[in-house]
Design a protein around this motif. Sequence first.
Motif, PDB file in Angstrom:
ATOM      1  N   TRP A   1       0.814  -1.212   0.000  1.00 18.16           N
ATOM      2  CA  TRP A   1       0.000   0.000   0.000  1.00 18.16           C
ATOM      3  C   TRP A   1       0.848   1.263   0.000  1.00 18.16           C
ATOM      4  CZ3 TRP A   1       1.048   2.812   4.331  1.00 18.16           C
ATOM      5  CH2 TRP A   1       1.569   2.125   5.436  1.00 18.16           C
ATOM      6  N   ARG A   2       2.084   1.175   0.482  1.00 18.96           N
ATOM      7  CA  ARG A   2       2.958   2.359   0.456  1.00 18.96           C
ATOM      8  C   ARG A   2       3.289   2.785  -0.971  1.00 18.96           C
ATOM      9  NH1 ARG A   2       4.640  -0.961   4.493  1.00 18.96           N
ATOM     10  NH2 ARG A   2       4.720  -0.107   6.624  1.00 18.96           N
TER      11      ARG A   2
ATOM     12  N   TYR B   1      -5.668   4.308   3.077  1.00 18.05           N
ATOM     13  CA  TYR B   1      -4.692   4.856   4.021  1.00 18.05           C
ATOM     14  C   TYR B   1      -5.281   5.080   5.411  1.00 18.05           C
ATOM     15  CZ  TYR B   1      -1.110   5.357   0.493  1.00 18.05           C
ATOM     16  OH  TYR B   1      -0.159   5.093  -0.470  1.00 18.05           O
ATOM     17  N   SER B   2      -6.589   5.258   5.502  1.00 17.54           N
ATOM     18  CA  SER B   2      -7.189   5.312   6.834  1.00 17.54           C
ATOM     19  C   SER B   2      -7.278   3.923   7.454  1.00 17.54           C
ATOM     20  CB  SER B   2      -8.578   5.945   6.761  1.00 17.54           C
ATOM     21  OG  SER B   2      -9.450   5.180   5.945  1.00 17.54           O
TER      22      SER B   2
ATOM     23  N   CYS C   1      -8.349   5.645  -2.181  1.00 18.23           N
ATOM     24  CA  CYS C   1      -7.125   6.012  -1.461  1.00 18.23           C
ATOM     25  C   CYS C   1      -7.430   6.430  -0.026  1.00 18.23           C
ATOM     26  CB  CYS C   1      -6.401   7.137  -2.191  1.00 18.23           C
ATOM     27  SG  CYS C   1      -5.637   6.647  -3.754  1.00 18.23           S
TER      28      CYS C   1
ATOM     29  N   GLN D   1      -2.816   5.365   8.552  1.00 16.14           N
ATOM     30  CA  GLN D   1      -1.932   6.406   8.031  1.00 16.14           C
ATOM     31  C   GLN D   1      -2.744   7.534   7.409  1.00 16.14           C
ATOM     32  OE1 GLN D   1       1.443   6.367   8.343  1.00 16.14           O
ATOM     33  NE2 GLN D   1       1.348   4.444   9.449  1.00 16.14           N
TER      34      GLN D   1
ATOM     35  N   VAL E   1      -1.203  10.743   5.534  1.00 14.52           N
ATOM     36  CA  VAL E   1      -0.686  10.680   4.166  1.00 14.52           C
ATOM     37  C   VAL E   1      -1.642  11.346   3.188  1.00 14.52           C
ATOM     38  CG1 VAL E   1      -0.006   9.105   2.311  1.00 14.52           C
ATOM     39  CG2 VAL E   1       0.622   8.593   4.686  1.00 14.52           C
TER      40      VAL E   1
END
Length: 299
Positions: A90-91, A119-120, A115, A124, A127
Amino acid sequence: MAVTENVSSCSLSAMWDWSHLSLSGTAPTVCLLDAAADLLVLERNFAGALELCERGLQILSAGGGDTKNAQVKASLCVIGIQALAEMDQWREVLPWLFQYYQNAQEMPHNIMELCLLLYSSVKQPHVMLDLSRDWLRDPNNQLLPGYRKVAELHLLRILLPLGHLSEAEELVQDPRAFTAQQQEVALSAVAEQRRRLKREEEEEAERESPGEPDHPPAAGGALARRERLVRMYGALSVAVTWVRRIPLQRLLVALLLMSVILLRLDPASPMSHGPIAHLLLLLRQMANSVFKNSPPSRP
């Protein structure tokens, strides 16, 4: 306000419907899109699905940028994002997307939604803070039908977890992002988050406050012990200096007298026949030899 709880629960058909693209998109890219979807959903071949998406995106990058190709491009990106997430990469999602979109404002709302969810879900949210913020401020995106969905996710998944409550309240007041009914629910969520953060701060202060009075006594006890050691060392130094100034003859006599006084030995005591008696006799002999060899004192 219904919000999808995690990325895995979002089916591809819910995020983007590409069934109508078989006639509108270019034939090679649509075939690659269908094949990538089959690899992702049916065969769980995530690396293969990502490879097909990249191949289709390369073909689109070399072609024109009309609306039909934009739809196929967004669909390929959706599959690619989910393939990377399934492979725990995912990064790499945002760097991978920025190969095909110059900035976040150009991304379709479906990609922005995915997205935000991704990221939630991986804890993160920071981001996406600036990216989704810029996307929402873009005038062109504010006209899209998916604008409210992105605003909802930005509020619940980004602003509230990060504690940006003032910005959250400002966003809620925007009628383009929330209806009147949604505003009431959103403001309640913001108020609840503010109360929760306040409780956490109070609990943290209570946990720290009981430990504070314990530190001064502990520090005072250590200081008192250190002062006692300094005093004992000073007294010992004085005693050693005083003993060094006493002549050896007088020191031996003092030791002899102390042994006699403390032990209180007499010839009739049973202890006078043991090792202590021998020690006392030795001390007496040493004292006699010292006094014999000492020069006579002047009148």
